[in-house]
Scaffold this motif. Structure first.
Motif, mmCIF file in Angstrom:
data_model
loop_
_atom_site.group_PDB
_atom_site.id
_atom_site.type_symbol
_atom_site.label_atom_id
_atom_site.label_comp_id
_atom_site.label_asym_id
_atom_site.label_seq_id
_atom_site.Cartn_x
_atom_site.Cartn_y
_atom_site.Cartn_z
ATOM 1 N N ASP A 174 13.740 6.681 5.277
ATOM 2 C CA ASP A 174 14.009 7.382 3.811
ATOM 3 C C ASP A 174 15.504 7.500 3.985
ATOM 4 O O ASP A 174 16.105 7.602 2.764
ATOM 5 C CB ASP A 174 12.970 8.746 4.093
ATOM 6 N N THR A 215 9.911 5.283 1.905
ATOM 7 C CA THR A 215 11.310 4.797 1.977
ATOM 8 C C THR A 215 11.670 4.352 0.356
ATOM 9 O O THR A 215 12.820 4.694 0.059
ATOM 10 C CB THR A 215 11.348 3.554 2.850
ATOM 11 N N ASN A 228 14.269 10.982 8.885
ATOM 12 C CA ASN A 228 13.879 9.534 9.319
ATOM 13 C C ASN A 228 12.741 9.838 10.656
ATOM 14 O O ASN A 228 11.296 9.344 10.510
ATOM 15 C CB ASN A 228 14.618 8.591 9.845
ATOM 16 N N CYS A 253 14.872 -1.142 5.657
ATOM 17 C CA CYS A 253 13.980 -1.100 7.025
ATOM 18 C C CYS A 253 14.440 -2.270 8.011
ATOM 19 O O CYS A 253 13.948 -2.252 8.897
ATOM 20 C CB CYS A 253 12.475 -1.765 6.214
#
Length: 420
Positions: free
Chosen positions: A299, A89, A386, A337
């Motif tokens: 990401d 990420t 993702n 996140c």
């Protein structure tokens, strides 16, 4: 009845990927020929609704059952999965900074919706995430709050391991198998659902909706493809010391395609669970790491926040140096996140990143509005990146331990690996 069974048997004999491709083609054709047939879109709504409905139950039952059976193996593999989720990420955010400096973008701002409320900062994002973890367990399941589901599933699983009888443990095992079977049935109907989703997108938006924002869409999608097809494979190759693309392509094909059309990491959890089983991964590990990945492996969200924020800065004439942009990308990675804990996902985290450059909230919310306009493509590709990454790195961590222990890699990787 015999004729119906014959049709079902013929349907099941065709590869799911081929069936999905056919569904996509039919959806596009129907959208262009009979765009007013809104009932076709119902298939898409039913499919996504079914996945979203079953996913929280699946996660709660699988994790609780795995832990109460005394077979939990959250060892080095789990730690490595978490590390890969977080580091990729951050790397994705750095790549987005580089892409934005090579291809600087501006945008035509539009009025934003007054009812959109962004978070006040990273502290608020993380606070919301932590508060979601300790929510009432029933509420966590009904609202698909996966961090809360994971916490209470672990608590109840460990408690049942200590005090539960064999009958209780067997019942949970049977329930886990039953829910998994129901998930397989839903996934088997994916071609119909994706046909409806494609029809809905094309009939409502047409094929030329993104002309005005084509450049920024291209930059977003291009950066996500670079991360998916270059950066992530390099990381996998370093860990496994083999050609990573057989695994990468399989994750994209069997997870990314479905996620592209459902546009929901949560809805794709059952699909990823199914793929992990096909890849031979340890159910005790992936039953926890996959739903966790749907929350922290972001990401695509980090890329969206970074590129849209730097485009906003360019639009209002703010000069951003590389060190400041890298600080912002680190902030974007942390915020990403916690994106699942914020209504509106990654787009409503853009104002928080914009505040680092002194961009007013009014301007930032107009950038968010642009994000919603291009979201049909941006959010689809973001979710595909993702969700496929959730499985990719879960498999990478597992296969890494296989290599260390002398166990052979799966056949589809072993044939192409550079043997030591």
């Amino acid at each position: 009845m015999k004729a119906f069974k014959k049709v079902v048997s013929k349907y099941n004999s065709v590869s799911l990927i081929l069936r999905i491709f056919i569904g996509i083609c039919i959806g596009v054709i129907l959208a262009l020929t009979v765009p007013k047939a809104a009932w076709i879109a119902t298939f898409g709504s039913l499919f996504v609704g079914a996945l979203k409905a079953i996913a929280p139950i699946l996660v709660a039952v699988l994790v609780t059952s795995a832990l109460c059976q005394g077979s939990s193996k959250l060892d080095k593999r789990f730690g490595m999965v978490i590390f890969l989720y977080l580091i990729t990420t951050l790397i994705a955010s750095f790549v987005a900074v580089i892409a934005s400096f090579i291809f600087p973008q501006t945008m035509v701002l539009v009025e934003s919706s007054a009812e959109q409320t962004p978070p006040g900062g990273v502290g608020e994002v993380l606070s919301n995430l932590l508060m979601n973890i300790i929510v009432n367990p029933v509420k966590a399941v009904t609202e698909a709050n996966y961090m809360g589901i994971l916490l209470w599933a672990v608590v109840f699983g460990l408690a049942l391991k200590k005090v539960g009888s064999d009958t209780t443990k067997n019942m949970l095992s049977d329930l886990s198998e039953a829910v998994s079977t129901a998930v397989k049935w839903i996934i088997n109907l994916a071609p119909f659902g994706i046909c409806g989703l494609v029809f809905d997108s094309v009939s409502n938006n047409g094929l030329n909706i993104f002309i005005d924002y084509g450049k920024i869409v291209a930059l977003l999608v291009g950066t996500m493809l670079v991360v998916s097809l270059i950066i992530n494979p390099i990381i996998v190759a370093i860990c496994l010391r083999c050609n990573p693309y057989p695994l990468v392509w399989r994750c994209i094909k069997e997870s990314g395609i479905t996620a592209f059309f459902t546009r929901s990491s949560a809805a794709n959890i059952p699909v990823n669970m199914e793929l992990c089983e096909k890849l031979g991964l340890d159910r005790d590990v992936y039953s926890v790491s996959i739903p966790l990945g749907a929350t922290i492996n972001m990401d695509g969200a980090a890329i969206t926040i970074t590129i849209m924020t730097l485009a906003a800065a360019n639009t209002v004439g703010i000069s951003v140096d590389i060190p400041t942009a890298l600080i912002m990308s680190f902030l974007a990675a942390i915020a990403a996140c916690g994106a699942s804990g914020v209504a509106g996902g990654s787009l409503l985290l853009i104002p928080m990143a914009c505040s680092l450059f002194g961009i007013s909230n009014d301007i930032a919310m107009q950038v968010v509005a642009v994000g919603f306009i291009i979201g049909v493509v941006q959010d689809s590709v973001e979710t595909a990146l993702n969700s496929s990454g959730d499985v990719l790195f879960a498999a990478t961590a597992e296969y890494y331990e296989w290599r260390r222990s002398g166990r052979a890699l799966p056949e589809f990787l072993k044939k192409r690996s550079n043997a030591d």
